[in-house]
Design a protein around this motif. Structure first.
Motif, PDB file in Angstrom:
ATOM      1  N   LYS A  35       0.844  -1.196   0.000  1.00 17.09           N
ATOM      2  CA  LYS A  35       0.000   0.000   0.000  1.00 17.09           C
ATOM      3  C   LYS A  35       0.881   1.248   0.000  1.00 17.09           C
ATOM      4  O   LYS A  35       1.756   1.373   0.855  1.00 17.09           O
ATOM      5  N   ASN A  40     -11.289   0.681 -11.567  1.00 17.51           N
ATOM      6  CA  ASN A  40     -10.157   1.069 -10.715  1.00 17.51           C
ATOM      7  C   ASN A  40      -9.202  -0.077 -10.410  1.00 17.51           C
ATOM      8  O   ASN A  40      -8.211   0.147  -9.730  1.00 17.51           O
ATOM      9  N   ALA A  41      -9.494  -1.294 -10.891  1.00 19.88           N
ATOM     10  CA  ALA A  41      -8.713  -2.430 -10.400  1.00 19.88           C
ATOM     11  C   ALA A  41      -8.251  -3.329 -11.534  1.00 19.88           C
ATOM     12  O   ALA A  41      -9.074  -3.936 -12.227  1.00 19.88           O
ATOM     13  N   LEU A  62      -6.736  -6.050 -11.029  1.00 18.11           N
ATOM     14  CA  LEU A  62      -7.038  -7.412 -10.578  1.00 18.11           C
ATOM     15  C   LEU A  62      -8.381  -7.883 -11.142  1.00 18.11           C
ATOM     16  O   LEU A  62      -8.539  -9.037 -11.542  1.00 18.11           O
ATOM     17  N   THR A  63      -9.345  -6.972 -11.177  1.00 18.00           N
ATOM     18  CA  THR A  63     -10.670  -7.311 -11.708  1.00 18.00           C
ATOM     19  C   THR A  63     -10.591  -7.663 -13.190  1.00 18.00           C
ATOM     20  O   THR A  63     -11.263  -8.590 -13.652  1.00 18.00           O
ATOM     21  N   ARG A 112      -2.270 -12.810  -4.931  1.00 11.12           N
ATOM     22  CA  ARG A 112      -3.604 -12.597  -5.527  1.00 11.12           C
ATOM     23  C   ARG A 112      -3.702 -13.211  -6.929  1.00 11.12           C
ATOM     24  O   ARG A 112      -4.770 -13.624  -7.346  1.00 11.12           O
ATOM     25  N   PRO A 165      -4.401   4.687  -5.084  1.00 11.60           N
ATOM     26  CA  PRO A 165      -4.510   3.226  -5.111  1.00 11.60           C
ATOM     27  C   PRO A 165      -5.950   2.718  -5.248  1.00 11.60           C
ATOM     28  O   PRO A 165      -6.210   1.778  -5.975  1.00 11.60           O
ATOM     29  N   GLY A 166      -6.873   3.366  -4.543  1.00  8.53           N
ATOM     30  CA  GLY A 166      -8.254   2.881  -4.569  1.00  8.53           C
ATOM     31  C   GLY A 166      -9.093   3.529  -5.648  1.00  8.53           C
ATOM     32  O   GLY A 166     -10.241   3.151  -5.851  1.00  8.53           O
ATOM     33  N   ALA A 167      -8.551   4.515  -6.332  1.00 13.97           N
ATOM     34  CA  ALA A 167      -9.385   5.284  -7.255  1.00 13.97           C
ATOM     35  C   ALA A 167      -8.632   5.597  -8.542  1.00 13.97           C
ATOM     36  O   ALA A 167      -8.784   6.664  -9.128  1.00 13.97           O
ATOM     37  N   GLY A 168      -7.848   4.625  -8.991  1.00 16.05           N
ATOM     38  CA  GLY A 168      -7.109   4.800 -10.228  1.00 16.05           C
ATOM     39  C   GLY A 168      -7.887   4.264 -11.419  1.00 16.05           C
ATOM     40  O   GLY A 168      -9.094   4.043 -11.350  1.00 16.05           O
ATOM     41  N   TYR A 184      -6.122   1.562  -0.892  1.00 15.16           N
ATOM     42  CA  TYR A 184      -6.734   0.251  -1.020  1.00 15.16           C
ATOM     43  C   TYR A 184      -7.523  -0.098   0.238  1.00 15.16           C
ATOM     44  O   TYR A 184      -7.207   0.386   1.325  1.00 15.16           O
ATOM     45  N   SER A 236     -13.649 -11.425  -3.046  1.00 11.37           N
ATOM     46  CA  SER A 236     -12.295 -11.069  -2.585  1.00 11.37           C
ATOM     47  C   SER A 236     -11.222 -11.555  -3.554  1.00 11.37           C
ATOM     48  O   SER A 236     -10.106 -11.056  -3.545  1.00 11.37           O
ATOM     49  N   VAL A 295     -11.291  -8.461  -6.574  1.00  7.34           N
ATOM     50  CA  VAL A 295     -11.083  -7.029  -6.360  1.00  7.34           C
ATOM     51  C   VAL A 295     -10.610  -6.794  -4.926  1.00  7.34           C
ATOM     52  O   VAL A 295     -11.007  -7.532  -4.010  1.00  7.34           O
ATOM     53  N   ILE A 296      -9.715  -5.825  -4.765  1.00  9.24           N
ATOM     54  CA  ILE A 296      -9.269  -5.462  -3.421  1.00  9.24           C
ATOM     55  C   ILE A 296     -10.308  -4.527  -2.820  1.00  9.24           C
ATOM     56  O   ILE A 296     -10.744  -4.691  -1.692  1.00  9.24           O
ATOM     57  N   SER A 297     -10.711  -3.523  -3.605  1.00 14.01           N
ATOM     58  CA  SER A 297     -11.778  -2.627  -3.188  1.00 14.01           C
ATOM     59  C   SER A 297     -12.210  -1.809  -4.394  1.00 14.01           C
ATOM     60  O   SER A 297     -11.434  -1.620  -5.329  1.00 14.01           O
ATOM     61  N   TYR A 298     -13.453  -1.360  -4.380  1.00 15.19           N
ATOM     62  CA  TYR A 298     -13.961  -0.494  -5.445  1.00 15.19           C
ATOM     63  C   TYR A 298     -13.552   0.955  -5.150  1.00 15.19           C
ATOM     64  O   TYR A 298     -12.885   1.217  -4.147  1.00 15.19           O
ATOM     65  N   ASP A 299     -13.956   1.850  -6.007  1.00 14.17           N
ATOM     66  CA  ASP A 299     -13.512   3.247  -5.923  1.00 14.17           C
ATOM     67  C   ASP A 299     -14.205   3.964  -4.760  1.00 14.17           C
ATOM     68  O   ASP A 299     -15.307   4.493  -4.895  1.00 14.17           O
ATOM     69  N   LYS A 300     -13.524   3.992  -3.613  1.00  9.74           N
ATOM     70  CA  LYS A 300     -14.113   4.610  -2.418  1.00  9.74           C
ATOM     71  C   LYS A 300     -14.106   6.133  -2.496  1.00  9.74           C
ATOM     72  O   LYS A 300     -14.873   6.788  -1.794  1.00  9.74           O
TER      73      LYS A 300
END
Lengths: 424, 424
Positions: A39, A100-101, A103-104, A142, A261-264, B71, B283, B286-291
């Motif tokens: 992170k 944003n991911a 990985l998705t 992952r 990181p969370g909103a790219g 993240y 899980s 995705v690690i997390s969506y766009d917060k």
């Protein structure tokens, strides 16, 4: 300092007492430090603050002849696809800009292969008797979990200083059940190495038995130098095309470690034939991804030169953190002959190989002393490191002073677990 | 004006000549109008401009004890889950806040059912001999295509003025191969009706043979009145729980038609047992969506009262458009006895049922005259309307003056295709 393997037994016992005392002392500090994931830290998040205010006027939301705010344009905003094409060295038509991911997007490719098959599949992978996937290890947990979640068999390929052991890869792909390989070609997670030109050429030239063998090319750290200048890389799509394997590779990248990181914004890149095939399958699951955020990135990052300039600022924050880790390991562990590790020039990790059989114990001790690290074994398929040796160190999140405290604890725990092992 | 079915043949012939002349005249205008999708128009996008500038200071990015930029927090920002829980009438723990597209979340649920099975599945649906899905029609084409893309058999359930024909649904679910049903309970797409309390109660109380039968409850228009005040609705999760079916439903909603269509926030809501199950499967992808975008929505929409106030502004834009359509249909088609339609008070569509056998021809004529509409048949499974009658009119995108021109063309084309049919 003496190497532990050259210490007589009574000296080792004395050392054990000293290190136990040091462990009790750091435990008493009641630390709560996290080196578990890659992170970015808060100062890095603040580097990209401009992206929050780069697009506030609705009149600025028009780009490429469309209103980024509305539905539409499944493959993403053309100017965003162009930006990533410049970063990756491929053509804009080969880029799909998503959410944003990354990985998705990786998951989507594997999931599509499983439910519908890929472009050259004879049938969906769910209808194959057995599907195997090559996992260079140590690698990214992952990645391994994506294919494991679909019940595939994970084949460990040893990582070398130049990338996956290509003799083993070339042998493995003769099995038609082997459907793909995970790769992090630049600043590999976690070993930090860059695949050699020779390795990359051999990957692009693979002649797999499976017609739908797929190279999952996660270029997560493509512009992520923290020590020295940008290291150019060849376009893997071109290399595969030139080797007669145009549809064998999906490349992935994102701005997660460039902006927020969370909103790219994440992308995949592939041949236009693959793109046509994937576009059809993706059209069932999404109308379009967030083009407003894509446009924010276009306006904020502008182009490759400007992006690299931003990465230089990340480097200024990251290098002292990696230096703190490397310096501590050099100082505390090298003279004692404890383990081996790399000194990467980019990426997010230091990969530490402890005395075999001590990784789990080391991390248990770290946890006891308030330092959380990536679980031992996480870098191997099924979360099991056969040597119980590899430990992934993620220095990016804590501030330098916390990091120094954490790595001090780590070194004590490495020494303690090694002494326990040697004296058993 | 006389009803066509009461006109003598020679009058019909004269009418045909007149309408053909009118068609040539509108064709001559070289229109280029789009009524094909439920896209909000530009004035609606501008309503939510404030969301672009509500979060520009990095210091504002902390919420719920976390930095929204980094993240983490797979299930979404707690305050965002709370906001949607208030809108939907369920508990925050029952809400999963995702990316910008509810369609993607719906696809995820079906894809997971297919690859891994749902909470109460005996096996993944891909391992079932045959999987059937109930599709109330006319309905939403993208719903039908999700299940069609997995090779499921689509069973048409007739829509009534109070929702799906529940006698037929209750009969159909006795078949263990029937695994679910698509529902748009409020301002149904495209018929615009609201399911009656009786229909909703019967859905919640279904006793399907399949243990993993799933109600896909797409509450896309939950606060989307354009005529009159907000119409409250009961929480479907509570109703299912009270009927002994706590895990039978997944509800979906988004801000796509509240803030920005391409850059909103989508959620699903389900029982906590389902949430635990889905959380594990999600899980891997995705690690997390766009917060950050979730936080923009929390800061901008604030709460239900404020959201409803914003919807009133949408209504001011939408009502004149729907009036323009309804008024034209009332004026041009009703006296001629041509077709039937609804006059909805919310949602995004008018559903027009033409003289059977004329829908395709009508839309081909519209296209010829420069007016693009949703393809005929799109509102039915497999894109085939057995009556060739239903046409979905989407009035939201064009400005009123364009819309008036488009609906004039539409009425001419309806009359022309009806006359061609009657005179054949």
């Amino acid at each position: 300092m003496t190497r532990y393997d050259q210490m007589p037994a009574d000296a080792l016992k004395q050392e054990l007492q000293d290190v136990q005392a040091a462990f009790v002392a750091v435990k008493g500090k009641n630390l709560k430090l996290d080196m578990s994931r890659g992170k970015p830290g808060k100062t890095q998040l603040n580097l990209a603050s401009g992206i929050l205010s780069v697009l506030t006027d609705p009149a600025d939301c028009t780009a490429d002849g469309m209103d980024a705010r509305n539905y539409g344009e499944l493959m993403g905003l053309p100017s965003c696809r162009k930006l990533f094409a410049e970063l990756l060295g491929c053509k804009p038509e080969e880029v799909f800009a998503g959410g944003n991911a990354s990985l998705t997007l990786m998951y989507d490719v594997i999931a599509k292969a499983f439910t519908h098959g890929l472009l050259h599949s004879e049938r969906p992978w769910s209808k194959e008797g057995k599907v195997k996937f090559l996992c260079p290890a140590p690698g990214y947990d992952r990645h391994f979990k994506v294919v494991e979640s679909f019940g595939m068999e994970l084949i460990t390929i040893p990582m070398t200083a130049t990338g996956p052991d290509m003799d083993k890869v070339e042998e493995a792909v003769k099995d038609p059940a082997v459907k793909g390989i995970w790769c992090v070609p630049k600043y590999s997670n976690p070993t930090g190495i860059i695949y050699s030109d020779e390795t990359i050429r051999r990957i692009a030239s693979l002649k797999p038995a499976a017609p739908d063998f797929t190279v999952m090319w996660d270029n997560a750290y493509c512009v992520h130098e923290f020590d020295g200048d940008f290291v150019p890389f060849d376009d893997i799509l071109t290399l595969c095309r030139e080797a007669g394997n145009p549809d064998m590779v999906f490349e992935f990248a994102s701005t997660s470690k460039i902006t927020l990181p969370g909103a790219g914004v994440a992308v995949f890149a592939c041949s236009e034939a693959n793109m046509q095939y994937m576009k059809n399958l993706l059209s069932f699951q999404v109308i379009s991804y967030d083009k407003v955020n894509q446009l924010r990135h276009v306006r904020y990052l502008k182009d490759k030169a400007n992006t690299l300039a931003l990465m230089k600022k990340h480097a200024e924050i990251m290098k002292p953190k990696f230096d703190a880790v490397s310096d501590a390991l050099d100082r505390e562990l090298k003279p004692r002959g404890l383990g081996s590790w790399n000194r990467p020039k980019g990426g997010y990790f230091v990969s530490y190989d402890a005395l075999p059989g001590t990784a789990k114990r080391t991390l248990a001790l770290c946890k006891e002393a308030g330092v959380v690290m990536t679980s031992a074994g996480a870098t191997f398929p099924y979360g099991v490191d056969p040597q119980d040796s590899n430990i992934r160190i993620a220095p990016s999140l804590p501030p330098v002073e916390d990091l120094e405290a954490a790595i001090e604890v780590f070194c004590i725990c490495v020494r303690l677990s090694a002494l326990e092992k040697l004296l058993k």
